[in-house]
Write a protein that holds these residues in place. Structure first.
Motif, short mmCIF file in Angstrom:
data_model
loop_
_atom_site.label_atom_id
_atom_site.label_comp_id
_atom_site.label_asym_id
_atom_site.label_seq_id
_atom_site.Cartn_x
_atom_site.Cartn_y
_atom_site.Cartn_z
N MET A 33 0.63 -1.10 -0.02
CA MET A 33 -0.04 -0.09 0.08
C MET A 33 0.78 1.20 0.00
N ASP A 56 -8.34 -2.81 -6.99
CA ASP A 56 -9.36 -2.28 -5.91
C ASP A 56 -10.75 -1.85 -6.30
N ARG A 140 -7.93 2.41 4.83
CA ARG A 140 -7.25 0.93 4.56
C ARG A 140 -7.63 0.03 5.79
#
Ligand code: S3P
Length: 208
Positions: A33, A56, A140
Protein backbone atom coordinates in the motif's frame (compact mmCIF):
# COMPACT_ATOMS: atom_id res chain seq x y z
CA UNK A 1 21.21 12.37 -45.43
CA UNK A 2 18.31 11.31 -43.17
CA UNK A 3 17.92 13.34 -40.02
CA UNK A 4 18.77 11.65 -36.74
CA UNK A 5 15.71 10.65 -34.67
CA UNK A 6 14.94 13.11 -31.89
CA UNK A 7 14.92 11.88 -28.27
CA UNK A 8 11.12 12.24 -28.31
CA UNK A 9 10.87 10.01 -31.40
CA UNK A 10 13.17 7.44 -29.84
CA UNK A 11 11.12 7.39 -26.66
CA UNK A 12 7.82 7.08 -28.57
CA UNK A 13 9.18 4.22 -30.65
CA UNK A 14 10.43 2.44 -27.51
CA UNK A 15 6.99 2.82 -25.90
CA UNK A 16 5.39 1.39 -29.06
CA UNK A 17 7.89 -1.51 -29.09
CA UNK A 18 6.89 -2.41 -25.54
CA UNK A 19 3.18 -2.36 -26.38
CA UNK A 20 3.85 -4.55 -29.45
CA UNK A 21 6.05 -7.02 -27.56
CA UNK A 22 3.42 -7.44 -24.85
CA UNK A 23 0.85 -8.87 -27.25
CA UNK A 24 -2.10 -9.79 -25.06
CA UNK A 25 -0.02 -9.80 -21.87
CA UNK A 26 -0.64 -7.15 -19.26
CA UNK A 27 1.71 -5.28 -16.98
CA UNK A 28 0.82 -5.97 -13.36
CA UNK A 29 2.06 -3.67 -10.63
CA UNK A 30 2.55 -5.24 -7.23
CA UNK A 31 3.83 -3.93 -3.92
CA UNK A 32 2.81 -2.45 -0.62
CA UNK A 33 0.00 0.00 0.00
CA UNK A 34 1.31 3.48 -0.73
CA UNK A 35 4.01 2.23 -3.13
CA UNK A 36 2.39 4.23 -5.95
CA UNK A 37 0.87 1.35 -7.96
CA UNK A 38 -2.20 3.35 -9.04
CA UNK A 39 -0.40 6.67 -9.57
CA UNK A 40 2.46 5.15 -11.56
CA UNK A 41 0.17 2.61 -13.25
CA UNK A 42 -2.10 5.32 -14.60
CA UNK A 43 0.83 7.27 -16.05
CA UNK A 44 2.49 4.15 -17.43
CA UNK A 45 -0.73 3.13 -19.17
CA UNK A 46 -1.00 6.58 -20.79
CA UNK A 47 2.58 6.32 -22.06
CA UNK A 48 1.99 2.87 -23.51
CA UNK A 49 -1.52 3.72 -24.74
CA UNK A 50 -2.98 0.80 -22.84
CA UNK A 51 -6.08 0.78 -20.63
CA UNK A 52 -5.46 1.22 -16.91
CA UNK A 53 -7.28 -1.10 -14.52
CA UNK A 54 -7.27 -0.72 -10.76
CA UNK A 55 -8.06 -4.08 -9.15
CA UNK A 56 -9.29 -2.46 -5.91
CA UNK A 57 -11.75 -0.27 -7.83
CA UNK A 58 -12.89 -3.29 -9.87
CA UNK A 59 -13.49 -5.29 -6.68
CA UNK A 60 -15.55 -2.44 -5.24
CA UNK A 61 -17.58 -2.20 -8.45
CA UNK A 62 -18.18 -5.96 -8.55
CA UNK A 63 -19.23 -6.07 -4.90
CA UNK A 64 -21.16 -2.81 -4.97
CA UNK A 65 -19.44 -1.78 -1.75
CA UNK A 66 -16.19 -0.26 -0.54
CA UNK A 67 -13.20 -2.39 0.42
CA UNK A 68 -13.54 -1.18 4.02
CA UNK A 69 -17.16 -2.40 4.04
CA UNK A 70 -16.25 -5.75 2.44
CA UNK A 71 -13.68 -6.33 5.20
CA UNK A 72 -16.14 -5.26 7.90
CA UNK A 73 -19.23 -7.11 6.67
CA UNK A 74 -17.71 -10.25 5.10
CA UNK A 75 -14.17 -10.44 6.48
CA UNK A 76 -10.74 -10.57 4.87
CA UNK A 77 -10.92 -14.16 3.49
CA UNK A 78 -14.04 -13.22 1.51
CA UNK A 79 -12.27 -10.11 0.20
CA UNK A 80 -9.23 -12.20 -0.83
CA UNK A 81 -11.40 -14.68 -2.77
CA UNK A 82 -13.12 -11.84 -4.61
CA UNK A 83 -9.77 -10.18 -5.26
CA UNK A 84 -8.36 -13.38 -6.84
CA UNK A 85 -11.43 -13.76 -9.07
CA UNK A 86 -11.35 -10.14 -10.20
CA UNK A 87 -7.63 -10.25 -11.03
CA UNK A 88 -8.14 -13.49 -13.01
CA UNK A 89 -10.84 -11.72 -15.02
CA UNK A 90 -8.71 -8.62 -15.61
CA UNK A 91 -5.80 -10.77 -16.78
CA UNK A 92 -8.06 -12.41 -19.37
CA UNK A 93 -8.81 -9.01 -20.88
CA UNK A 94 -5.22 -7.94 -21.57
CA UNK A 95 -3.23 -6.09 -22.60
CA UNK A 96 -3.63 -3.47 -19.88
CA UNK A 97 -1.71 -1.96 -17.02
CA UNK A 98 -3.20 -3.44 -13.85
CA UNK A 99 -2.58 -2.06 -10.36
CA UNK A 100 -3.21 -4.72 -7.71
CA UNK A 101 -3.93 -4.31 -4.00
CA UNK A 102 -0.95 -4.88 -1.71
CA UNK A 103 -2.02 -8.38 -0.63
CA UNK A 104 -2.99 -9.80 -4.02
CA UNK A 105 0.43 -11.14 -5.04
CA UNK A 106 0.66 -13.06 -1.76
CA UNK A 107 -1.76 -15.64 -3.13
CA UNK A 108 0.07 -18.36 -5.01
CA UNK A 109 -2.77 -18.98 -7.45
CA UNK A 110 -2.78 -15.27 -8.39
CA UNK A 111 1.01 -15.22 -8.78
CA UNK A 112 0.72 -18.20 -11.15
CA UNK A 113 -1.91 -16.47 -13.25
CA UNK A 114 0.14 -13.29 -13.38
CA UNK A 115 3.20 -15.28 -14.44
CA UNK A 116 1.22 -16.83 -17.30
CA UNK A 117 -0.52 -13.75 -18.60
CA UNK A 118 1.51 -10.70 -17.63
CA UNK A 119 4.81 -9.10 -16.80
CA UNK A 120 4.94 -8.28 -13.10
CA UNK A 121 6.64 -5.21 -11.75
CA UNK A 122 7.25 -4.69 -8.03
CA UNK A 123 7.20 -1.07 -6.93
CA UNK A 124 9.43 -1.32 -3.88
CA UNK A 125 9.08 1.43 -1.30
CA UNK A 126 10.70 2.05 2.06
CA UNK A 127 8.59 2.03 5.23
CA UNK A 128 8.92 5.79 5.83
CA UNK A 129 7.66 6.62 2.33
CA UNK A 130 4.79 4.16 2.72
CA UNK A 131 3.82 5.67 6.07
CA UNK A 132 3.93 9.20 4.68
CA UNK A 133 1.65 8.19 1.80
CA UNK A 134 -0.84 5.98 3.65
CA UNK A 135 -1.46 8.73 6.20
CA UNK A 136 -3.27 10.64 3.45
CA UNK A 137 -6.07 8.03 3.35
CA UNK A 138 -7.65 6.51 6.44
CA UNK A 139 -9.68 3.85 4.61
CA UNK A 140 -7.25 0.93 4.59
CA UNK A 141 -8.71 -1.75 6.85
CA UNK A 142 -5.38 -3.47 7.54
CA UNK A 143 -4.00 -0.26 9.01
CA UNK A 144 -6.79 0.31 11.51
CA UNK A 145 -4.47 -0.85 14.28
CA UNK A 146 -3.07 0.74 17.44
CA UNK A 147 0.34 1.09 15.77
CA UNK A 148 0.06 1.41 11.97
CA UNK A 149 3.83 1.91 11.57
CA UNK A 150 4.48 -1.42 13.28
CA UNK A 151 1.81 -3.05 11.09
CA UNK A 152 3.47 -1.68 7.95
CA UNK A 153 6.85 -2.96 9.18
CA UNK A 154 5.42 -6.43 9.77
CA UNK A 155 3.68 -6.51 6.38
CA UNK A 156 6.89 -5.43 4.63
CA UNK A 157 8.78 -8.24 6.34
CA UNK A 158 6.15 -10.83 5.41
CA UNK A 159 5.61 -9.64 1.88
CA UNK A 160 8.95 -8.55 0.47
CA UNK A 161 10.25 -12.12 0.08
CA UNK A 162 7.19 -12.77 -2.10
CA UNK A 163 7.16 -9.47 -4.01
CA UNK A 164 10.76 -10.32 -4.92
CA UNK A 165 9.39 -12.97 -7.29
CA UNK A 166 8.04 -10.27 -9.60
CA UNK A 167 9.76 -10.14 -12.99
CA UNK A 168 11.00 -6.58 -12.45
CA UNK A 169 11.67 -4.33 -9.48
CA UNK A 170 11.64 -0.55 -9.45
CA UNK A 171 12.46 1.54 -6.41
CA UNK A 172 9.51 3.85 -5.75
CA UNK A 173 10.77 6.91 -3.95
CA UNK A 174 10.20 10.64 -3.59
CA UNK A 175 11.19 11.77 -7.08
CA UNK A 176 8.88 13.06 -9.82
CA UNK A 177 6.41 10.39 -10.94
CA UNK A 178 7.62 10.65 -14.53
CA UNK A 179 11.10 9.55 -13.44
CA UNK A 180 9.68 6.35 -11.94
CA UNK A 181 7.59 5.84 -15.10
CA UNK A 182 10.76 6.26 -17.22
CA UNK A 183 12.52 3.64 -15.12
CA UNK A 184 9.55 1.27 -15.50
CA UNK A 185 9.65 1.78 -19.28
CA UNK A 186 13.38 1.16 -19.37
CA UNK A 187 13.07 -2.04 -17.33
CA UNK A 188 10.11 -3.32 -19.36
CA UNK A 189 11.89 -2.60 -22.61
CA UNK A 190 14.97 -4.55 -21.54
CA UNK A 191 12.92 -7.44 -20.23
CA UNK A 192 10.66 -7.70 -23.25
CA UNK A 193 13.59 -7.59 -25.65
CA UNK A 194 14.01 -11.17 -24.68
CA UNK A 195 16.71 -11.25 -22.10
CA UNK A 196 14.03 -11.69 -19.40
CA UNK A 197 16.92 -11.20 -17.04
CA UNK A 198 15.76 -10.66 -13.49
CA UNK A 199 16.74 -7.37 -11.97
CA UNK A 200 18.11 -7.55 -8.52
CA UNK A 201 16.98 -4.83 -6.10
CA UNK A 202 20.70 -3.98 -5.62
CA UNK A 203 20.93 -2.96 -9.26
CA UNK A 204 17.81 -0.85 -9.23
CA UNK A 205 17.38 2.76 -10.24
CA UNK A 206 19.46 5.71 -9.24
CA UNK A 207 19.87 7.12 -5.80
CA UNK A 208 16.99 9.40 -4.70
C1 S3P B 1 -4.42 -4.24 0.95
C2 S3P B 1 -4.14 -3.17 0.14
C3 S3P B 1 -5.20 -2.32 -0.44
C4 S3P B 1 -6.52 -3.07 -0.53
C5 S3P B 1 -6.87 -3.68 0.79
C6 S3P B 1 -5.80 -4.65 1.29
C7 S3P B 1 -3.28 -5.06 1.46
O1 S3P B 1 -4.82 -1.89 -1.73
O2 S3P B 1 -6.47 -4.08 -1.51
O3 S3P B 1 -7.06 -2.63 1.71
O4 S3P B 1 -3.50 -6.21 1.86
O5 S3P B 1 -2.13 -4.55 1.44
P1 S3P B 1 -3.62 -0.82 -2.01
O6 S3P B 1 -2.33 -1.58 -1.99
O7 S3P B 1 -3.95 -0.31 -3.37
O8 S3P B 1 -3.73 0.22 -0.95
Amino acid sequence: MPEAASPADASASRDAEIAAALGTRSIVLVGMMGAGKSTIGRRLSARLRLPFLDADAEIEAAAGMSIADIFEVHGEPHFRDGEARVIARLLDGGPAVIATGGGAFMREETRGRIRGKAVSLWLKADADIIMKRVKRRADRPLLQTADPAATVGRLIEEREPVYRHADLTIWSRDVPHEKIVDECIEALHGWLRGDGEKQSPDRMGATP
